[in-house]
Design a protein around this motif. Sequence first.
Motif, PDB file in Angstrom:
ATOM      1  N   ARG A  20       4.194  10.357  37.497  1.00  0.00           N
ATOM      2  CA  ARG A  20       5.168  10.075  38.247  1.00  0.00           C
ATOM      3  C   ARG A  20       4.576   9.228  39.624  1.00  0.00           C
ATOM      4  NH1 ARG A  20       8.712  14.461  36.472  1.00  0.00           N
ATOM      5  NH2 ARG A  20       6.616  15.288  36.154  1.00  0.00           N
ATOM      6  N   ILE A  21       3.614  10.403  39.824  1.00  0.00           N
ATOM      7  CA  ILE A  21       2.720  10.207  41.208  1.00  0.00           C
ATOM      8  C   ILE A  21       1.804   8.460  40.790  1.00  0.00           C
ATOM      9  CG2 ILE A  21       1.562  10.695  42.961  1.00  0.00           C
ATOM     10  CD1 ILE A  21       1.831  13.336  42.036  1.00  0.00           C
ATOM     11  N   GLY A  22       1.123   9.131  39.304  1.00  0.00           N
ATOM     12  CA  GLY A  22       0.258   8.032  38.865  1.00  0.00           C
ATOM     13  C   GLY A  22       0.598   6.893  38.857  1.00  0.00           C
ATOM     14  N   ARG A  23       1.436   6.258  38.459  1.00  0.00           N
ATOM     15  CA  ARG A  23       2.575   4.841  38.221  1.00  0.00           C
ATOM     16  C   ARG A  23       2.621   4.514  39.595  1.00  0.00           C
ATOM     17  NH1 ARG A  23       4.978   8.049  33.799  1.00  0.00           N
ATOM     18  NH2 ARG A  23       7.082   7.929  34.896  1.00  0.00           N
ATOM     19  N   VAL A  24       3.689   5.603  40.703  1.00  0.00           N
ATOM     20  CA  VAL A  24       3.375   4.811  41.924  1.00  0.00           C
ATOM     21  C   VAL A  24       2.645   3.913  42.746  1.00  0.00           C
ATOM     22  CG1 VAL A  24       4.526   4.907  44.045  1.00  0.00           C
ATOM     23  CG2 VAL A  24       5.795   5.993  42.469  1.00  0.00           C
ATOM     24  N   PHE A  25       1.396   4.988  42.592  1.00  0.00           N
ATOM     25  CA  PHE A  25      -0.132   4.479  42.961  1.00  0.00           C
ATOM     26  C   PHE A  25      -0.671   3.007  42.281  1.00  0.00           C
ATOM     27  CE2 PHE A  25      -4.906   4.933  43.542  1.00  0.00           C
ATOM     28  CZ  PHE A  25      -4.637   5.216  45.231  1.00  0.00           C
ATOM     29  N   VAL A  26      -0.349   3.159  40.601  1.00  0.00           N
ATOM     30  CA  VAL A  26      -0.887   2.210  40.097  1.00  0.00           C
ATOM     31  C   VAL A  26       0.041   1.049  40.738  1.00  0.00           C
ATOM     32  CG1 VAL A  26      -0.300   0.736  38.432  1.00  0.00           C
ATOM     33  CG2 VAL A  26      -0.938   2.647  38.356  1.00  0.00           C
ATOM     34  N   ASP A  27       1.216   0.869  40.885  1.00  0.00           N
ATOM     35  CA  ASP A  27       1.671   0.261  42.155  1.00  0.00           C
ATOM     36  C   ASP A  27       2.115  -0.740  43.241  1.00  0.00           C
ATOM     37  OD1 ASP A  27       3.840  -0.386  39.576  1.00  0.00           O
ATOM     38  OD2 ASP A  27       5.209   0.787  40.379  1.00  0.00           O
ATOM     39  N   ILE A  28       0.904   0.611  44.429  1.00  0.00           N
ATOM     40  CA  ILE A  28       0.838   0.252  45.333  1.00  0.00           C
ATOM     41  C   ILE A  28      -0.364  -0.633  44.970  1.00  0.00           C
ATOM     42  CG2 ILE A  28      -0.623   1.488  47.447  1.00  0.00           C
ATOM     43  CD1 ILE A  28       2.303   3.701  46.838  1.00  0.00           C
ATOM     44  N   CYS A  29      -1.610   0.255  44.127  1.00  0.00           N
ATOM     45  CA  CYS A  29      -2.750  -0.918  44.232  1.00  0.00           C
ATOM     46  C   CYS A  29      -2.576  -2.151  43.970  1.00  0.00           C
ATOM     47  CB  CYS A  29      -3.607   0.224  43.464  1.00  0.00           C
ATOM     48  SG  CYS A  29      -4.142   1.702  43.747  1.00  0.00           S
ATOM     49  N   ARG A  30      -1.790  -2.285  42.763  1.00  0.00           N
ATOM     50  CA  ARG A  30      -1.312  -3.792  42.467  1.00  0.00           C
ATOM     51  C   ARG A  30      -1.010  -4.179  43.889  1.00  0.00           C
ATOM     52  NH1 ARG A  30      -3.601  -6.053  39.259  1.00  0.00           N
ATOM     53  NH2 ARG A  30      -1.884  -7.695  38.942  1.00  0.00           N
TER      54      ARG A  30
ATOM     55  N   PHE B  14      -2.093  -4.706  46.373  1.00  0.00           N
ATOM     56  CA  PHE B  14      -3.352  -5.104  47.349  1.00  0.00           C
ATOM     57  C   PHE B  14      -3.881  -5.757  46.374  1.00  0.00           C
ATOM     58  CE2 PHE B  14      -1.479  -1.385  49.838  1.00  0.00           C
ATOM     59  CZ  PHE B  14      -2.228  -1.474  51.138  1.00  0.00           C
ATOM     60  N   GLY B  15      -3.663  -6.000  45.287  1.00  0.00           N
ATOM     61  CA  GLY B  15      -4.383  -7.311  44.212  1.00  0.00           C
ATOM     62  C   GLY B  15      -5.428  -6.755  43.442  1.00  0.00           C
ATOM     63  N   MET B  16      -4.836  -5.257  43.344  1.00  0.00           N
ATOM     64  CA  MET B  16      -6.682  -4.357  42.734  1.00  0.00           C
ATOM     65  C   MET B  16      -6.432  -4.282  41.229  1.00  0.00           C
ATOM     66  SD  MET B  16      -6.566  -0.940  45.401  1.00  0.00           S
ATOM     67  CE  MET B  16      -8.170  -0.592  45.144  1.00  0.00           C
ATOM     68  N   LYS B  17      -7.309  -4.636  40.639  1.00  0.00           N
ATOM     69  CA  LYS B  17      -7.645  -4.283  38.758  1.00  0.00           C
ATOM     70  C   LYS B  17      -7.457  -2.444  38.684  1.00  0.00           C
ATOM     71  CE  LYS B  17     -10.295  -7.737  38.979  1.00  0.00           C
ATOM     72  NZ  LYS B  17     -12.237  -7.881  38.837  1.00  0.00           N
ATOM     73  N   VAL B  18      -6.842  -2.497  37.661  1.00  0.00           N
ATOM     74  CA  VAL B  18      -5.959  -1.145  37.670  1.00  0.00           C
ATOM     75  C   VAL B  18      -7.119  -0.771  36.304  1.00  0.00           C
ATOM     76  CG1 VAL B  18      -4.733   1.294  36.971  1.00  0.00           C
ATOM     77  CG2 VAL B  18      -4.764  -0.551  39.186  1.00  0.00           C
ATOM     78  N   LEU B  19      -8.081   0.708  36.321  1.00  0.00           N
ATOM     79  CA  LEU B  19      -8.062   1.178  35.087  1.00  0.00           C
ATOM     80  C   LEU B  19      -8.077   1.959  35.092  1.00  0.00           C
ATOM     81  CD1 LEU B  19     -12.165   0.899  34.266  1.00  0.00           C
ATOM     82  CD2 LEU B  19     -10.045  -0.112  32.796  1.00  0.00           C
TER      83      LEU B  19
END
Length: 346
Positions: free
Chosen positions: A155-165, A167-172
């Motif tokens: 749950r938290i990791g996925r919200v953080f993925v969205d926040i990082c995206r 900001f235009g970041m690439k997510v591994l």
Amino acid sequence: MKIKFAFFDAKPYDKPSFEKFGAEQGVQFKYFETKLTEDTVDLAHGFDGVCVFVNDTVNAAVIDRLCEMGVKIVALRCAGFNNVDMKHAKGRIHVVRVPAYSPYAVAEHTMALLLTSIRRIHKAYIRTRDFNFSLSGMTGFDLHGKTVGIIGTGRIGRVFVDICRGFGMKVLAYDKYPSDELRGREGVRYAPLDELFESSDIISLHCPLTEETYHIIDDKAIDKCKRGVVILNTSRGALVDAEALLAGIKSRKVGAACLDVYEEESEFFFEDFSGHILEDDVLARLISMPNVIVSSHQAFLTEEALSNIAETTVNNIVDIINNGQCPNELCFNCGVTEDCKDGKCF
Ligand code: NAI
């Protein structure tokens, strides 16, 4: 008849929501400032259950004593349950938790720490209050285009993925049980842990603390990381070997660390030690570093989260008392909670 609960490690900010939802459903809380430990467990005498938080101790001895006193429920007012000896609890006492109260609270705090650190906001705040308007040493870096490694995409990791995206970041991403929903999303790729360590500019931990994830960031992991990596831990302290992190910071391998949790936090976090000499040398040394930011397990602390925590906890208690079961009971018939993946949760 009122349901009576002993509420351990009580803080002033806990009471308003618990009083509100408790009054609505006939659950009466008696608030104890002390943590639940083997020494304080007898305070629970005469109560139907105990309500505990992340740094209360619910080990085998505490569970046995609670059972002897006829206490039937351990209501965790948090998601993580690494402080409960679940193997020992099973079949002896009900253990309920709040699986999700605001993933946004934790994910947003993680980004707040990251931005504070890399844009030196903590330095700017102190400097300008002293009318020091110099910019020396304040150079940060753009998040846009950087790679963030996210360990744990629940749950938290996925919200953080969205926040990082955003900001235009690439997510591994790395997860023991990858999310189908995340797979194939633009800018997001699941990768083996080693690749995540080797390729990430920033690493953020959002997995639970288990035997497998204990010290997932240790000296070997840090060796594999990029020079200057930023490490974020808003999950559980013991995911990071604090001494290895300190060594990584001293050797300049780790560029910055933001910690909302710390391995030995139960000794210190949530209390005021400002007039004391801090006995933990590793924590004191970490806090002394200009590139380390520590907050004291406050990522969850928003009004929305506090209200959700109280409402779910009271509902959990009432479910168990009235029906003998509850969807948020841990390991109830193995497979009911999300942690019981493949029925091999504990
Ligand atoms: P969640 O259960 O939704 O997600 C956890 C994810 O970690 C799942 O996708 C799971 O498959 C994955 N996982 C499990 N074992 C793993 C392993 N060995 N390696 C990699 N991934 C693994 O949990 P949620 O709600 O996202 O919370 C994550 C953690 O955040 C909690 O376990 C808790 O420790 C921490 N937390 C911290 C708070 C704070 O105030 N700082 C507040 C709430 C939670």
